[in-house]
Design a protein around this motif. Structure first.
Motif, PDB file in Angstrom:
ATOM      1  N   UNK B  68       0.825  -1.213   0.000  1.00 23.81           N
ATOM      2  CA  UNK B  68       0.000   0.000   0.000  1.00 23.81           C
ATOM      3  C   UNK B  68       0.861   1.266   0.000  1.00 23.81           C
ATOM      4  N   UNK B 195      -0.541   5.622  -3.598  1.00 21.71           N
ATOM      5  CA  UNK B 195       0.117   5.028  -2.424  1.00 21.71           C
ATOM      6  C   UNK B 195      -0.241   5.743  -1.123  1.00 21.71           C
ATOM      7  N   UNK B 196      -0.502   4.963  -0.094  1.00 26.27           N
ATOM      8  CA  UNK B 196      -0.768   5.527   1.240  1.00 26.27           C
ATOM      9  C   UNK B 196       0.543   5.548   2.011  1.00 26.27           C
ATOM     10  N   UNK B 205      -5.258   9.719   1.277  1.00 29.70           N
ATOM     11  CA  UNK B 205      -5.682   8.625   0.398  1.00 29.70           C
ATOM     12  C   UNK B 205      -6.164   7.443   1.231  1.00 29.70           C
ATOM     13  N   UNK B 206      -7.067   6.682   0.638  1.00 30.92           N
ATOM     14  CA  UNK B 206      -7.572   5.484   1.313  1.00 30.92           C
ATOM     15  C   UNK B 206      -7.367   4.302   0.381  1.00 30.92           C
ATOM     16  N   UNK B 207      -6.819   3.225   0.902  1.00 32.61           N
ATOM     17  CA  UNK B 207      -6.729   1.990   0.118  1.00 32.61           C
ATOM     18  C   UNK B 207      -7.557   0.925   0.814  1.00 32.61           C
ATOM     19  N   UNK B 208      -8.471   0.348   0.074  1.00 34.21           N
ATOM     20  CA  UNK B 208      -9.423  -0.566   0.683  1.00 34.21           C
ATOM     21  C   UNK B 208     -10.003  -1.469  -0.396  1.00 34.21           C
TER      22      UNK B 208
END
Ligand SMILES: Cc1ncc(C[n+]2csc(CCOP(=O)(O)OP(=O)(O)O)c2C)c(N)n1
Lengths: 258, 371
Positions: B68, B195-196, B205-208
């Motif tokens: 991530x 990229x987080x 930013x959110x990665x999910x």
């Protein structure tokens, strides 16, 4: 609206670390209180822009909506492993996980134990509400003996379901743990003490003093089946005796912060 | 770089380091442990991250976290450990981030054994985790290919924001062959727009992998499929041997393909017009080239070190035009060239029918053969 309030009269406002996202939590649930305390600490320490949060699976699965920082969403129980991956490649960032009792003490038991054992330099906020909130009220590893849940309808029978796990006590035994404390969110005094502990848990990380966890005794009126007010009393009367409040591990370096 | 005598596992690890790997997370399991051991020594020496995780479940989630942030990260394992990584793989694919995995496959199912196998083809190619996703899957047949594919994996994973899995079998991992390592690339941190890595001076930013609205998850699935179509268009790789005038086509990947090549060469000397197609990418699968071949070949023979997994993909490409026969050695047994040669001879001299599952007849022959 904000212009109506003169700065000298302002006593309460949204922490800068919060977004303007409206809450999705049930009335009376203390997840919101815990979120706010974290946001206030991130503001006070001025670290929000270099903080990366790891959300769990549970009612706080959408934690990432509320904090104005980068966030990732872990699989159920795996937040400490994901946080490990982030922290190992970005050691100058502040990495925290936010996990419920099912997430941390049941399915994620291996990940939390080993993150603590490795002295992983992360901060864990552990919400112990003695129940599985998101899946609507099943027994958690922290449910109290005799406690009625949808998967222990006659009350948790320790002969069948075993005994509650006291995670702060367990993790405090590990050499990698720098700071382990249990606090409660049932009244203003305890909420203030919880915030102090959260501050120390983040300071522990920023100073590279190892694994830090704050366990927060929390309410779940919806799934406990009582009112928010009754929930606070129930927490005080039933949970605190089973989960005594206090500091369980304060490594020498951490003692200096206090 | 000079050619050196290299063990497959060590070569894979060193190739990844030279491709700019910044973090490795893994758990010991035979026959891939030398990969982990090589990283254990080399990564700290280079100031890069290495963690021996508490399990493959933890390892893949450490990989997930590190990926991530946008760095080059990998894990490696063998079959039982790969099974534990399927949860994380599904999340990684759902989050659309680049990750490289290597599976040095061993005999199964269950604890099985530690001998070379290709039993995890379906797990890798047709999805071992939940939901719809398509990782790129590469299958080396030599130590040199294992090196080259490891390096390529990082580029492909980043280009398409996907997981790229190298499926080698135990013999590729364990054998020593002369091979050439690539030069050391400097670690380049790319500033990916997704990229987080801390929202310093930019929007958060959110990665999910969550799309709580089914309609949005549907759109995400379609977006991933569109990317997969791009991959299918651009990245199909395979090797052809003696196929120009072939009446009979052997199809095999990895070690099975390599052993089959010896058999094909001997059969050619005996005057049988046979060739070999060895898929390099088993996902995306070379459907089109097989489709073309099936218009002029008389029959196909699929050779695998499993119970017939790639077989279904070959049948899909051949579309019942001509018979597709199967020869497999499951459970950790590696076929000898002679066995495959007799199969080629059988296919070339028998009047074959198109059947939906050629494994039934193969099973009968196997039972005879093993007597
Ligand atoms: C692998 C897996 N198993 C089960 C679930 C279903 N599930 C979602 S949340 C949850 C329990 C969460 O409870 P807890 O961690 O106590 O958090 P709370 O909801 O009470 O805040 C479960 C079992 C899941 N999402 N993934």
């Amino acid at each position: 609206m904000a212009t109506l309030i003169k700065p000298e009269n302002l006593v309460y406002q949204r922490p800068e670390a919060f977004t303007e996202f409206p809450t999705h939590y049930c009335p009376g649930c203390t997840h919101g209180v815990a979120h706010r305390l974290i946001a206030e600490v991130l503001d006070e320490m001025k670290i929000i822009d270099r903080t990366i949060g790891v959300a769990p699976v549970g009612c706080s699965v959408f934690a990432y909506n509320y904090f104005d920082c980068d966030f990732v969403e872990a699989a159920h129980g795996r937040a400490p492993a994901m946080a490990t991956g982030i922290k190992r490649v970005l050691p100058d960032r502040v990495v925290f996980t936010y996990q419920g009792d099912g997430d941390l003490a049941s399915i994620g038991m291996a990940e939390i134990m080993h993150a603590a054992g490795r002295g992983e330099n992360i901060t864990v906020i552990f919400i112990n509400n003695a129940i599985y909130g998101m899946t609507s009220g099943q027994m958690a590893p922290t449910s109290l003996p005799g406690m009625k849940t949808t998967s222990s309808p006659l009350g948790r029978d320790v002969e069948i379901h075993g005994y509650p796990l006291r995670m702060s006590e367990i993790l405090a035994n590990l050499d990698g743990a720098g700071y382990i404390a249990r606090r409660s969110l049932h009244d203003p005094k305890n909420i203030r003490m919880a915030k102090k502990a959260i501050r120390i848990a983040f300071e522990t990380q920023v100073r590279g003093l190892g694994f830090a966890m704050v366990e927060l005794l929390s309410t779940c009126p919806t799934n406990w089946g009582i009112t928010p007010l009754e929930s606070l009393t129930w927490l005080e009367e039933h949970m605190i005796p089973a989960y005594p409040l206090g500091d369980y591990k304060v490594a020498p370096g951490v003692a200096e912060i206090k | 770089m000079p050619r050196e005598l290299l063990k497959g596992n060590v070569a894979i690890a060193e190739a990844a380091i030279r491709a700019g790997l910044e973090a490795y997370f893994g758990y010991p399991i035979t026959p891939q442990t030398e990969i982990l051991e090589h990283f254990a020594r080399r990564m700290p020496e280079l100031g890069r991250a290495f963690v021996q995780a508490e399990s493959e479940v933890a390892a893949i989630n450490m990989v997930y976290g590190a990926a991530c942030t946008g760095v080059r990260v990998m894990s490696t394992s063998s079959s039982p450990g790969m099974s534990l990584m399927m949860e994380g793989l599904s999340y990684i694919m759902g989050t659309e981030i680049p990750v490289v995995l290597v599976n040095v496959m061993r005999g199964g199912p269950g604890l099985g054994n530690i001998a070379p196998s290709q039993g995890d083809y379906n797990q890798a190619v047709h999805g071992g985790g939940h939901g719809d996703y398509n990782p790129i899957v590469l299958a080396p047949s030599t130590v040199q290919e294992a090196i080259d594919m490891t390096v390529l994996s990082f580029d492909l994973a980043e280009r398409y924001r996907t997981a790229c899995i190298v499926i080698a079998d135990g013999s590729i991992g364990q054998m020593m062959e002369p091979a050439e390592l690539p030069p050391m690339q400097p670690v380049k941190r790319k500033d990916w727009e997704w990229a987080t890595n801390g929202a310093i001076g930019r929007e958060r930013r959110i990665l999910s992998s969550i799309y709580i609205e089914p309609a949005e998850e549907e759109v995400a699935n379609l977006r991933m499929f569109k990317r997969w179509q791009e991959i299918q268009k651009n990245e199909v790789r395979y090797k052809e041997y003696h196929l120009e005038d072939a009446d009979f086509v052997v199809v095999g990947f990895g070690t099975a393909g390599r052993v089959a090549l010896s058999a094909v060469r001997t059969a050619r000397q005996q005057g049988i017009k046979v060739g070999l197609l060895r898929p390099i990418t088993v996902n995306p699968f070379p459907y089109d080239v097989l489709d073309e071949l099936s218009k002029r070949a008389q029959a196909f023979l699929v050779v695998e070190m499993n119970m017939g997994q790639m077989l279904n993909d070959v049948q899909l490409a051949v579309k019942g035009r001509v018979p597709v026969e199967f020869y497999g050695r499951p459970g950790g047994v590696v076929p000898f060239p002679d066995e495959i040669l007799s199969e080629i001879q059988r296919v070339a001299t028998t009047d074959l029918q198109v059947v939906s599952d050629p494994r039934h007849a193969w099973y009968e022959r196997m039972v005879e053969y093993l007597k």
